[in-house]
Design an enzyme around this catalytic site. Sequence first.
Site, PDB file in Angstrom:
ATOM      1  CB  SER A   1      -0.959  -0.003   1.195  1.00 30.61           C
ATOM      2  OG  SER A   1      -0.233  -0.038   2.410  1.00 30.61           O
TER       3      SER A   1
ATOM      4  CD  GLU B 190       8.123  -4.473   7.176  1.00 29.04           C
ATOM      5  OE1 GLU B 190       7.028  -4.891   7.631  1.00 29.04           O
ATOM      6  OE2 GLU B 190       8.430  -4.542   5.980  1.00 29.04           O
ATOM      7  CB  VAL B 191       5.851  -0.709  14.093  1.00 28.15           C
ATOM      8  CG1 VAL B 191       6.743   0.494  13.971  1.00 28.15           C
ATOM      9  CG2 VAL B 191       4.509  -0.486  13.411  1.00 28.15           C
TER      10      VAL B 191
HETATM   11  P1  ADP Z   1       4.434  -1.420   1.638  1.00 28.41           P
HETATM   12  O1  ADP Z   1       5.588  -1.023   2.526  1.00 28.41           O
HETATM   13  O2  ADP Z   1       3.113  -0.877   2.111  1.00 28.41           O
HETATM   14  O3  ADP Z   1       4.379  -2.892   1.408  1.00 28.41           O
HETATM   15  P2  ADP Z   1       5.948  -0.213  -0.534  1.00 28.41           P
HETATM   16  O4  ADP Z   1       6.088   1.249  -0.272  1.00 28.41           O
HETATM   17  O5  ADP Z   1       7.139  -1.079  -0.246  1.00 28.41           O
HETATM   18  O6  ADP Z   1       4.637  -0.740   0.220  1.00 28.41           O
HETATM   19  O7  ADP Z   1       5.588  -0.470  -2.057  1.00 28.41           O
HETATM   20  C1  ADP Z   1       4.552   0.234  -2.696  1.00 28.41           C
HETATM   21  C2  ADP Z   1       4.684  -0.021  -4.187  1.00 28.41           C
HETATM   22  O8  ADP Z   1       4.354  -1.371  -4.487  1.00 28.41           O
HETATM   23  C3  ADP Z   1       3.752   0.785  -5.042  1.00 28.41           C
HETATM   24  O9  ADP Z   1       4.276   2.067  -5.307  1.00 28.41           O
HETATM   25  C4  ADP Z   1       3.651  -0.056  -6.328  1.00 28.41           C
HETATM   26  O10 ADP Z   1       4.680   0.293  -7.227  1.00 28.41           O
HETATM   27  C5  ADP Z   1       3.946  -1.467  -5.833  1.00 28.41           C
HETATM   28  N1  ADP Z   1       2.787  -2.379  -5.851  1.00 28.41           N
HETATM   29  C6  ADP Z   1       2.831  -3.692  -6.097  1.00 28.41           C
HETATM   30  N2  ADP Z   1       1.619  -4.253  -5.978  1.00 28.41           N
HETATM   31  C7  ADP Z   1       0.759  -3.273  -5.653  1.00 28.41           C
HETATM   32  C8  ADP Z   1      -0.648  -3.222  -5.352  1.00 28.41           C
HETATM   33  N3  ADP Z   1      -1.411  -4.304  -5.395  1.00 28.41           N
HETATM   34  N4  ADP Z   1      -1.179  -2.026  -5.035  1.00 28.41           N
HETATM   35  C9  ADP Z   1      -0.426  -0.917  -4.992  1.00 28.41           C
HETATM   36  N5  ADP Z   1       0.905  -0.908  -5.242  1.00 28.41           N
HETATM   37  C10 ADP Z   1       1.502  -2.069  -5.562  1.00 28.41           C
HETATM   38  P1  TMP Z   2       5.264  -4.822   3.804  1.00 33.89           P
HETATM   39  O1  TMP Z   2       4.024  -4.348   4.469  1.00 33.89           O
HETATM   40  O2  TMP Z   2       6.362  -3.801   3.790  1.00 33.89           O
HETATM   41  O3  TMP Z   2       5.014  -5.406   2.462  1.00 33.89           O
HETATM   42  O4  TMP Z   2       5.905  -5.982   4.696  1.00 33.89           O
HETATM   43  C1  TMP Z   2       5.126  -6.821   5.494  1.00 33.89           C
HETATM   44  C2  TMP Z   2       5.973  -7.932   6.070  1.00 33.89           C
HETATM   45  O5  TMP Z   2       5.193  -8.650   7.022  1.00 33.89           O
HETATM   46  C3  TMP Z   2       6.435  -8.977   5.040  1.00 33.89           C
HETATM   47  O6  TMP Z   2       7.737  -9.434   5.379  1.00 33.89           O
HETATM   48  C4  TMP Z   2       5.461 -10.123   5.214  1.00 33.89           C
HETATM   49  C5  TMP Z   2       5.124 -10.042   6.687  1.00 33.89           C
HETATM   50  N1  TMP Z   2       3.788 -10.511   7.063  1.00 33.89           N
HETATM   51  C6  TMP Z   2       3.654 -11.339   8.179  1.00 33.89           C
HETATM   52  O7  TMP Z   2       4.645 -11.707   8.820  1.00 33.89           O
HETATM   53  N2  TMP Z   2       2.407 -11.757   8.537  1.00 33.89           N
HETATM   54  C7  TMP Z   2       1.280 -11.359   7.885  1.00 33.89           C
HETATM   55  O8  TMP Z   2       0.171 -11.760   8.275  1.00 33.89           O
HETATM   56  C8  TMP Z   2       1.423 -10.490   6.735  1.00 33.89           C
HETATM   57  C9  TMP Z   2       0.211 -10.027   5.996  1.00 33.89           C
HETATM   58  C10 TMP Z   2       2.696 -10.105   6.361  1.00 33.89           C
HETATM   59 MG    MG Z   3       7.050  -1.996   3.649  1.00 39.96          MG
END
Ligand code: ADP
Ligand code: TMP
Ligand code: MG
Length: 184
Positions: A14, A84-85
Amino acid sequence: MSGNFILIVGPMYSGKTSELISFVEIYTLGRKKIKVFKPIIDDRYSSEYVVSHTGTKIKAIPIKHSKEMYEYLDYDEKAVFVDEVQFFDEELKDVILDLIKKGINVYCSGLDLTYKNNPFNTTILLSAYADEIIKKKAVCHECGEYNGTISFKIVGNGSEIDVGGFEKYIAVCRDCYEKLVAEK
Ligand code: ADP
Ligand code: TMP
Ligand code: MG
Ligand code: ZN
């Protein structure tokens, strides 16, 4: 004067980490002193960088327990960042309250919900103390709408703590989540 506490939450993909990195840039462009922390368990892309799914990254200090932050702080930082809190112990709340009392701004990001649709306790605890909560959405992997609020695990089941990315998780909207859970 007390610091501000900003919390960024939402499902995977997101843009939580990207938004955190944008805030880091505001401070570094202004030549302000900062510290960035991440949980040592998150070695998905790198153990020493906070990395977004698009590849942007910033150097971070990997720690296991939130109290370890004290070993690295000089108390003249303008802001402290934690990604990743959801992987941290609940004492993170005490560390954050301590830092904002000392006038340091704190920016955190993390998942609000597990793939089982349960709250991640540390994130929810922090949300009670945040001055501002930025709730992000993802594009639903199933229907393509910009209303993805939950992460769905596409492989296996088991622990709600399981580091991974595209190979394990998708982000979906509530309706598509219900359908996928019913099919599983
Ligand atoms: P998070 O930390 O919330 O996991 P990131 O900031 O690491 O998110 O990554 C966000 C990026 O992931 C977006 O800018 C986009 O390029 C990419 N992305 C991949 N899949 C999706 C998705 N389903 N919805 C929105 N962005 C996505
Ligand atoms: P992200 O929000 O930056 O994509 O990273 C989420 C991290 O948390 C990723 O390493 C996967 C992990 N995760 C869990 O450990 N449990 C969960 O239920 C979910 C949805 C993600
Ligand atoms: Mg992240
Ligand atoms: Zn959907």
